[in-house]
Scaffold this motif. Structure first.
Motif, PDB file in Angstrom:
ATOM      1  N   TRP A   9       0.818  -1.219   0.000  1.00  0.00           N
ATOM      2  CA  TRP A   9       0.000   0.000   0.000  1.00  0.00           C
ATOM      3  C   TRP A   9       0.853   1.271   0.000  1.00  0.00           C
ATOM      4  CZ3 TRP A   9      -4.314  -2.086  -1.286  1.00  0.00           C
ATOM      5  CH2 TRP A   9      -4.823  -3.209  -0.655  1.00  0.00           C
ATOM      6  N   SER A  10       1.989   1.261  -0.676  1.00  0.00           N
ATOM      7  CA  SER A  10       2.898   2.411  -0.605  1.00  0.00           C
ATOM      8  C   SER A  10       3.493   2.762  -1.964  1.00  0.00           C
ATOM      9  CB  SER A  10       4.055   2.103   0.359  1.00  0.00           C
ATOM     10  OG  SER A  10       3.596   1.848   1.659  1.00  0.00           O
ATOM     11  N   ALA A  11       3.732   4.071  -2.169  1.00  0.00           N
ATOM     12  CA  ALA A  11       4.574   4.529  -3.267  1.00  0.00           C
ATOM     13  C   ALA A  11       6.006   4.403  -2.789  1.00  0.00           C
ATOM     14  CB  ALA A  11       4.242   5.969  -3.632  1.00  0.00           C
ATOM     15  N   GLN A  12       6.754   3.498  -3.377  1.00  0.00           N
ATOM     16  CA  GLN A  12       8.013   3.052  -2.795  1.00  0.00           C
ATOM     17  C   GLN A  12       9.031   4.166  -2.566  1.00  0.00           C
ATOM     18  OE1 GLN A  12       7.999  -0.341  -1.824  1.00  0.00           O
ATOM     19  NE2 GLN A  12       5.890   0.106  -2.404  1.00  0.00           N
ATOM     20  N   ASP A  13       9.115   5.143  -3.464  1.00  0.00           N
ATOM     21  CA  ASP A  13      10.124   6.197  -3.337  1.00  0.00           C
ATOM     22  C   ASP A  13       9.683   7.348  -2.446  1.00  0.00           C
ATOM     23  OD1 ASP A  13      11.658   4.701  -5.015  1.00  0.00           O
ATOM     24  OD2 ASP A  13      11.300   5.933  -6.804  1.00  0.00           O
ATOM     25  N   LEU A  14       8.445   7.280  -1.925  1.00  0.00           N
ATOM     26  CA  LEU A  14       7.908   8.384  -1.133  1.00  0.00           C
ATOM     27  C   LEU A  14       7.786   8.044   0.346  1.00  0.00           C
ATOM     28  CD1 LEU A  14       5.092   9.626  -3.545  1.00  0.00           C
ATOM     29  CD2 LEU A  14       7.489  10.354  -3.431  1.00  0.00           C
ATOM     30  N   ILE A  15       8.345   6.908   0.743  1.00  0.00           N
ATOM     31  CA  ILE A  15       8.210   6.497   2.138  1.00  0.00           C
ATOM     32  C   ILE A  15       9.572   6.440   2.823  1.00  0.00           C
ATOM     33  CG2 ILE A  15       6.066   5.216   1.779  1.00  0.00           C
ATOM     34  CD1 ILE A  15       7.747   2.643   1.691  1.00  0.00           C
ATOM     35  N   ASP A  16       9.541   6.599   4.130  1.00  0.00           N
ATOM     36  CA  ASP A  16      10.746   6.511   4.950  1.00  0.00           C
ATOM     37  C   ASP A  16      10.358   5.785   6.240  1.00  0.00           C
ATOM     38  OD1 ASP A  16      13.264   6.809   6.015  1.00  0.00           O
ATOM     39  OD2 ASP A  16      12.935   8.881   6.667  1.00  0.00           O
ATOM     40  N   PRO A  17      10.286   4.460   6.189  1.00  0.00           N
ATOM     41  CA  PRO A  17       9.755   3.704   7.326  1.00  0.00           C
ATOM     42  C   PRO A  17      10.592   3.871   8.592  1.00  0.00           C
ATOM     43  CG  PRO A  17       9.916   2.330   5.356  1.00  0.00           C
ATOM     44  CD  PRO A  17      10.665   3.584   5.071  1.00  0.00           C
ATOM     45  N   VAL A  18       9.893   3.897   9.713  1.00  0.00           N
ATOM     46  CA  VAL A  18      10.570   3.878  11.005  1.00  0.00           C
ATOM     47  C   VAL A  18      11.229   2.509  11.177  1.00  0.00           C
ATOM     48  CG1 VAL A  18      10.223   3.917  13.506  1.00  0.00           C
ATOM     49  CG2 VAL A  18       8.990   5.542  12.037  1.00  0.00           C
ATOM     50  N   ASN A  19      12.466   2.491  11.600  1.00  0.00           N
ATOM     51  CA  ASN A  19      13.208   1.250  11.804  1.00  0.00           C
ATOM     52  C   ASN A  19      12.991   0.776  13.240  1.00  0.00           C
ATOM     53  OD1 ASN A  19      14.949  -0.902  11.737  1.00  0.00           O
ATOM     54  ND2 ASN A  19      16.815   0.319  11.577  1.00  0.00           N
ATOM     55  N   VAL A  20      12.126  -0.204  13.413  1.00  0.00           N
ATOM     56  CA  VAL A  20      11.796  -0.710  14.739  1.00  0.00           C
ATOM     57  C   VAL A  20      12.758  -1.832  15.103  1.00  0.00           C
ATOM     58  CG1 VAL A  20      10.024  -1.801  16.164  1.00  0.00           C
ATOM     59  CG2 VAL A  20       9.380  -0.066  14.481  1.00  0.00           C
ATOM     60  N   VAL A  21      13.335  -1.745  16.302  1.00  0.00           N
ATOM     61  CA  VAL A  21      14.342  -2.734  16.692  1.00  0.00           C
ATOM     62  C   VAL A  21      13.914  -3.603  17.874  1.00  0.00           C
ATOM     63  CG1 VAL A  21      16.255  -1.349  15.794  1.00  0.00           C
ATOM     64  CG2 VAL A  21      15.529  -1.029  18.177  1.00  0.00           C
ATOM     65  N   SER A  22      12.920  -3.156  18.635  1.00  0.00           N
ATOM     66  CA  SER A  22      12.480  -3.968  19.771  1.00  0.00           C
ATOM     67  C   SER A  22      11.082  -3.550  20.203  1.00  0.00           C
ATOM     68  CB  SER A  22      13.455  -3.840  20.953  1.00  0.00           C
ATOM     69  OG  SER A  22      13.477  -2.512  21.442  1.00  0.00           O
ATOM     70  N   GLY A  23      10.474  -4.404  21.027  1.00  0.00           N
ATOM     71  CA  GLY A  23       9.164  -4.100  21.565  1.00  0.00           C
ATOM     72  C   GLY A  23       8.933  -4.856  22.860  1.00  0.00           C
ATOM     73  N   GLN A  24       8.202  -4.244  23.772  1.00  0.00           N
ATOM     74  CA  GLN A  24       7.882  -4.894  25.030  1.00  0.00           C
ATOM     75  C   GLN A  24       6.535  -4.375  25.532  1.00  0.00           C
ATOM     76  OE1 GLN A  24       9.774  -7.411  26.375  1.00  0.00           O
ATOM     77  NE2 GLN A  24       7.931  -7.716  27.605  1.00  0.00           N
ATOM     78  N   GLY A  25       5.614  -5.293  25.769  1.00  0.00           N
ATOM     79  CA  GLY A  25       4.300  -4.898  26.253  1.00  0.00           C
ATOM     80  C   GLY A  25       3.577  -4.043  25.240  1.00  0.00           C
ATOM     81  N   SER A  26       3.181  -2.843  25.628  1.00  0.00           N
ATOM     82  CA  SER A  26       2.430  -1.940  24.753  1.00  0.00           C
ATOM     83  C   SER A  26       3.320  -0.928  24.053  1.00  0.00           C
ATOM     84  CB  SER A  26       1.360  -1.199  25.573  1.00  0.00           C
ATOM     85  OG  SER A  26       0.433  -2.111  26.115  1.00  0.00           O
ATOM     86  N   THR A  27       4.647  -1.123  24.114  1.00  0.00           N
ATOM     87  CA  THR A  27       5.590  -0.144  23.581  1.00  0.00           C
ATOM     88  C   THR A  27       6.556  -0.791  22.598  1.00  0.00           C
ATOM     89  OG1 THR A  27       5.497   1.133  25.637  1.00  0.00           O
ATOM     90  CG2 THR A  27       7.396   1.521  24.216  1.00  0.00           C
ATOM     91  N   PHE A  28       6.894  -0.059  21.524  1.00  0.00           N
ATOM     92  CA  PHE A  28       7.978  -0.501  20.652  1.00  0.00           C
ATOM     93  C   PHE A  28       9.005   0.634  20.523  1.00  0.00           C
ATOM     94  CE2 PHE A  28       4.718   1.127  17.744  1.00  0.00           C
ATOM     95  CZ  PHE A  28       5.430   1.922  16.860  1.00  0.00           C
TER      96      PHE A  28
END
Length: 434
Positions: A9-28
């Motif tokens: 669902w994305s225009a590939q050259d128009l996105i800058d995804p957040v780089n998620v490295v970990s998660g715990q409970g209700s937080t990432f």
């Protein structure tokens, strides 16, 4: 763009995804060390939160015994989960067909309805999302369907109930129920009831508005299906597994469908899993005739193990009770207070930990704050809202002119209040601008 990853669902050259490295409970947490309170449960699938050690251990334990086995073999983990789901769904159900996710569940539910009835057409609501595979995207009512057409031409869309934006000029929920059911029956008649295999409905419409059906609507749909020999498919991919405060959302409305599709919360997406819970009556269709469908990873043991553990956690930790409590005691009054404070809030609605705040330019006319399917500059107010939330450590769920509240079911009350505080402050800023 994210290297060699092609994003949905994305225009590939128009996105800058957040780089998620970990998660715990209700937080990432991202690679810059920023924490986000996950108020959307990722894609409303993370029922038991990030890093749940019991779910992780169940996967490890299963991997130690058996990593994978093809679906034609019997496997104890798969069989136990199927038994648990059937027993909890109710006495009219007899078996489970496992899939890899919700779209495949809906694809197979439709295939079952067509095989059982010998009919082709399927009816679904305009305000809906049922998946992105070929039949599922045809069933989908929202704009994501448009670019995928033509696809399954035997899908017919209808208006489901939506009292706040009634297609039937209803003044209250009773009228909306009566008029939307009358509309549906007329459409059944005009399409030819003998041609319609199934009606598929999200029990509570998810992405397209958290639309809670008025009292009597779903029993009315059940009655129409019985009257015309149509299969009733309840899509519980998003609304099921505790999201509304009951294991299956249909329990809130006193109705029993013929097929229930599920995914997401069944194991919080720790390993992809979905399925169809099948009535005893429909499963008879393939007692001595082969079912024309299957998947290599159907009922994958590594996916079923956290599914079983999820049900144990639901029981032991009384998850359903706490979802109902937090929804009614914390979320509902807080959202209703926001409605009183801010002129841009037109309506709030929901159940359990599944809520929507509908934003408008004018309360009298109910004109949406942004146009339907807005993008670019037209969507700026909603982008501003989302940006404020992210800057203040909350990852929101925003869709068109609505803000949704759908945190993990294990969120603490303190975290829930903190997330609602950020939503409140974001609305205050947005209200001043608009």
């Amino acid at each position: 763009m994210d290297g060699n990853v092609f994003h949905s669902w994305s225009a590939q050259d128009l996105i800058d995804p957040v780089n998620v490295v970990s998660g715990q409970g209700s937080t990432f947490t991202d690679d810059q060390g920023r924490d986000y309170l996950d108020f959307s449960s990722q894609l409303v699938n993370l029922a038991l939160g990030h890093g749940n050690q019991r779910l992780i251990q169940s996967i490890k334990d299963q991997a130690d015994r058996l990593v994978t086995i093809q679906p034609s073999f019997k496997n104890d983990t798969r069989s136990q989960l199927a038994q648990e789901l059937v027993e909890r769904a109710g006495e009219s159900f007899g078996s489970v067909f496992f899939t890899n996710g919700g779209a495949e569940a809906n694809e197979n539910a439709v295939r079952m309805a067509r095989g059982y009835t010998g009919r082709r057409k399927v009816m679904s609501a305009y305000r809906s999302y049922h998946g992105a595979t070929s039949t599922a995207i045809s069933l989908t009512g929202d704009p994501r369907r448009w670019a995928n057409e033509p696809s399954d031409s035997s899908v017919v869309h209808f208006f489901g109930p939506y009292t706040y934006r009634s297609a039937f000029w209803s003044e209250d929920e009773r009228q909306e129920c009566e008029r939307s059911l009358a509309h549906l029956e007329q459409q059944i008649i005009l399409e030819g009831s003998q041609t319609i295999a199934a009606i598929i409905l999200e029990t509570v419409v998810g992405t397209n508005g958290i639309l809670v059906p008025p009292e009597g609507y779903l029993p009315g749909v059940r009655a129409l299906c019985d009257k015309y020999g149509i299969v009733y498919i309840a899509d519980e991919v998003m609304a099921g597994f505790g999201r509304t405060g009951t294991l299956f959302a249909v329990e809130n409305f006193g109705v029993v469908p013929d097929l229930i599709t599920f995914a997401k919360g069944v194991n919080s997406g720790y390993v992809p899993l979905g399925g169809v819970i099948i009535s005893k009556e429909i499963q008879k269709t393939w007692s001595t005739t082969a079912y024309p469908g299957g998947l290599t990873y159907s009922g994958h043991p590594l996916a079923c193990a956290p599914g079983l553990e999820t049900l144990k956690i639901f029981d032991e930790d009384k998850i359903l009770d706490r979802v109902r409590d937090l929804g009614e005691r914390v979320v509902r009054p807080r959202l209703e207070a926001m409605k009183e404070k801010y002129s841009i809030v037109g309506e709030v609605r929901g159940l359990g930990l599944f809520w929507a705040i509908e934003l408008v330019k004018d309360r009298e006319t109910r004109e949406p704050l942004v146009p339907f399917n807005a993008s670019g500059a037209d969507a700026a107010p909603m982008n501003d809202f989302a940006g404020y939330c992210k800057q203040n450590g909350v990852w929101p769920f925003v869709h068109f002119n609505r803000v949704h509240v759908a945190p993990p079911l294990v969120i603490s009350e303190e975290e829930l209040v903190r997330g609602l505080d950020v939503y409140d402050a974001a609305l205050a800023e947005l209200d001043e601008k608009n």
